[in-house]
Write a protein that holds these residues in place. Structure first.
Motif, PDB file in Angstrom:
ATOM      1  N   PRO A  15      16.409  -6.392   0.735  1.00 34.82           N
ATOM      2  CA  PRO A  15      15.046  -6.940   0.765  1.00 34.82           C
ATOM      3  C   PRO A  15      14.635  -7.454  -0.611  1.00 34.82           C
ATOM      4  N   ASP A  16      13.780  -8.461  -0.612  1.00 34.14           N
ATOM      5  CA  ASP A  16      13.247  -8.997  -1.861  1.00 34.14           C
ATOM      6  C   ASP A  16      11.850  -9.526  -1.598  1.00 34.14           C
ATOM      7  N   ILE A  17      11.182  -9.890  -2.653  1.00 31.87           N
ATOM      8  CA  ILE A  17       9.869 -10.524  -2.544  1.00 31.87           C
ATOM      9  C   ILE A  17       9.793 -11.588  -3.617  1.00 31.87           C
ATOM     10  N   SER A  18       9.136 -12.695  -3.288  1.00 32.85           N
ATOM     11  CA  SER A  18       9.026 -13.774  -4.263  1.00 32.85           C
ATOM     12  C   SER A  18       7.633 -14.374  -4.252  1.00 32.85           C
ATOM     13  N   TRP A  19       7.270 -14.911  -5.401  1.00 33.30           N
ATOM     14  CA  TRP A  19       5.998 -15.580  -5.609  1.00 33.30           C
ATOM     15  C   TRP A  19       6.241 -16.795  -6.491  1.00 33.30           C
ATOM     16  N   SER A  20       5.296 -17.710  -6.505  1.00 28.46           N
ATOM     17  CA  SER A  20       5.215 -18.677  -7.594  1.00 28.46           C
ATOM     18  C   SER A  20       4.733 -17.871  -8.804  1.00 28.46           C
ATOM     19  N   TYR A  21       4.877 -18.415  -9.998  1.00 25.67           N
ATOM     20  CA  TYR A  21       4.375 -17.686 -11.168  1.00 25.67           C
ATOM     21  C   TYR A  21       2.862 -17.504 -11.075  1.00 25.67           C
ATOM     22  N   THR A  22       2.172 -18.511 -10.580  1.00 23.70           N
ATOM     23  CA  THR A  22       0.727 -18.400 -10.405  1.00 23.70           C
ATOM     24  C   THR A  22       0.402 -17.330  -9.367  1.00 23.70           C
ATOM     25  N   GLU A  85       0.877   2.408  -1.568  1.00 23.85           N
ATOM     26  CA  GLU A  85       0.545   2.761  -0.179  1.00 23.85           C
ATOM     27  C   GLU A  85      -0.932   3.111  -0.043  1.00 23.85           C
ATOM     28  N   ALA A  86      -1.494   3.775  -1.045  1.00 21.21           N
ATOM     29  CA  ALA A  86      -2.921   4.107  -1.026  1.00 21.21           C
ATOM     30  C   ALA A  86      -3.780   2.844  -1.100  1.00 21.21           C
ATOM     31  N   ILE A  87      -3.345   1.876  -1.876  1.00 22.40           N
ATOM     32  CA  ILE A  87      -4.074   0.609  -1.968  1.00 22.40           C
ATOM     33  C   ILE A  87      -4.070  -0.098  -0.620  1.00 22.40           C
ATOM     34  N   VAL A  88      -2.935  -0.110   0.053  1.00 26.39           N
ATOM     35  CA  VAL A  88      -2.862  -0.719   1.396  1.00 26.39           C
ATOM     36  C   VAL A  88      -3.800   0.016   2.347  1.00 26.39           C
ATOM     37  N   ASP A  89      -3.735   1.342   2.343  1.00 26.31           N
ATOM     38  CA  ASP A  89      -4.583   2.131   3.246  1.00 26.31           C
ATOM     39  C   ASP A  89      -6.064   1.859   3.001  1.00 26.31           C
ATOM     40  N   ARG A  90      -6.437   1.723   1.752  1.00 24.46           N
ATOM     41  CA  ARG A  90      -7.843   1.519   1.407  1.00 24.46           C
ATOM     42  C   ARG A  90      -8.329   0.127   1.814  1.00 24.46           C
ATOM     43  N   HIS A  91      -7.470  -0.883   1.672  1.00 26.16           N
ATOM     44  CA  HIS A  91      -7.906  -2.260   1.894  1.00 26.16           C
ATOM     45  C   HIS A  91      -7.622  -2.806   3.288  1.00 26.16           C
ATOM     46  N   GLN A  92      -6.699  -2.233   4.014  1.00 24.05           N
ATOM     47  CA  GLN A  92      -6.322  -2.836   5.291  1.00 24.05           C
ATOM     48  C   GLN A  92      -7.455  -2.807   6.312  1.00 24.05           C
ATOM     49  N   LEU A  93      -8.393  -1.898   6.177  1.00 30.22           N
ATOM     50  CA  LEU A  93      -9.513  -1.834   7.101  1.00 30.22           C
ATOM     51  C   LEU A  93     -10.483  -2.992   6.915  1.00 30.22           C
ATOM     52  N   HIS A  94     -10.426  -3.620   5.751  1.00 35.46           N
ATOM     53  CA  HIS A  94     -11.329  -4.722   5.434  1.00 35.46           C
ATOM     54  C   HIS A  94     -10.571  -6.039   5.394  1.00 35.46           C
ATOM     55  N   GLY A  95      -9.498  -6.135   6.157  1.00 38.20           N
ATOM     56  CA  GLY A  95      -8.564  -7.245   6.048  1.00 38.20           C
ATOM     57  C   GLY A  95      -8.924  -8.508   6.791  1.00 38.20           C
ATOM     58  N   THR A  96     -10.193  -8.898   6.835  1.00 36.81           N
ATOM     59  CA  THR A  96     -10.532 -10.148   7.500  1.00 36.81           C
ATOM     60  C   THR A  96     -10.409 -11.355   6.574  1.00 36.81           C
ATOM     61  N   PRO A  98      -8.621 -13.922   4.309  1.00 39.46           N
ATOM     62  CA  PRO A  98      -7.209 -14.341   4.248  1.00 39.46           C
ATOM     63  C   PRO A  98      -6.531 -14.026   2.908  1.00 39.46           C
ATOM     64  N   VAL A  99      -7.262 -14.092   1.820  1.00 38.07           N
ATOM     65  CA  VAL A  99      -6.666 -13.771   0.518  1.00 38.07           C
ATOM     66  C   VAL A  99      -6.337 -12.286   0.457  1.00 38.07           C
ATOM     67  N   LEU A 100      -7.251 -11.453   0.924  1.00 36.31           N
ATOM     68  CA  LEU A 100      -6.993 -10.013   0.948  1.00 36.31           C
ATOM     69  C   LEU A 100      -5.815  -9.692   1.856  1.00 36.31           C
ATOM     70  N   ARG A 101      -5.753 -10.333   3.007  1.00 39.36           N
ATOM     71  CA  ARG A 101      -4.609 -10.112   3.912  1.00 39.36           C
ATOM     72  C   ARG A 101      -3.306 -10.485   3.222  1.00 39.36           C
ATOM     73  N   ARG A 102      -3.311 -11.565   2.441  1.00 36.92           N
ATOM     74  CA  ARG A 102      -2.110 -11.972   1.705  1.00 36.92           C
ATOM     75  C   ARG A 102      -1.715 -10.909   0.685  1.00 36.92           C
ATOM     76  N   ARG A 103      -2.683 -10.393  -0.044  1.00 33.98           N
ATOM     77  CA  ARG A 103      -2.403  -9.361  -1.046  1.00 33.98           C
ATOM     78  C   ARG A 103      -1.833  -8.099  -0.389  1.00 33.98           C
ATOM     79  N   ILE A 104      -2.416  -7.700   0.723  1.00 34.54           N
ATOM     80  CA  ILE A 104      -1.932  -6.515   1.443  1.00 34.54           C
ATOM     81  C   ILE A 104      -0.512  -6.751   1.935  1.00 34.54           C
ATOM     82  N   ASP A 105      -0.241  -7.937   2.451  1.00 33.70           N
ATOM     83  CA  ASP A 105       1.115  -8.268   2.893  1.00 33.70           C
ATOM     84  C   ASP A 105       2.087  -8.230   1.720  1.00 33.70           C
TER      85      ASP A 105
END
Length: 127
Positions: A15-22, A85-96, A98-105
């Protein structure tokens, strides 16, 4: 051109994860905010606040050069997992939002990579 975080395993199927530098910059800025500080205030990011003044297990990720520097160790990866994992748990309930959903993903994908590094006892490469 972008940045990829991947296990020092030698297997391209790992598994890996990638982003643009921005994108990576935005992700780290968001993580720092989730930890209660502003990344731009930190030494190396335009500010003069020293990293030793911040109490977070995410410091090895937040204070790492984009695509250089040492690998993160399996122990550092393991130490970051509960906090992410705690950050995901805290924020996933407020995941409407789209930017927050991206961060959680992004956090979920990153935890998958970190877990692999811990299980295989290999470092995390920034490349």
């Amino acid at each position: 051109m972008g940045l990829m975080l991947f296990p020092d395993h030698g297997d391209v199927a790992s598994p890996d994860i990638s982003w643009s530098y921005t994108g990576f910059s935005l992700f780290r800025t968001w993580l720092a905010q989730a930890e209660g500080f502003t990344l731009a205030d930190m030494y190396g990011f335009g500010g003069d606040r020293q990293w030793c003044s911040v109490a977070t297990t995410l410091a090895p990720l937040l204070n790492h050069p984009d695509d250089d520097g040492p690998d993160l160790t399996p122990a550092e990866c393991a130490a970051m997992l509960p906090r992410l994992e705690a950050i995901v748990d805290r924020h996933q309930l407020h995941g409407t939002d789209p930017v927050l959903r991206r961060r959680i993903d992004d956090v979920r994908q990153l935890t998958t990579v970190l877990r692999f590094c811990v299980e295989e006892d290999v470092g995390l490469i920034f490349g």
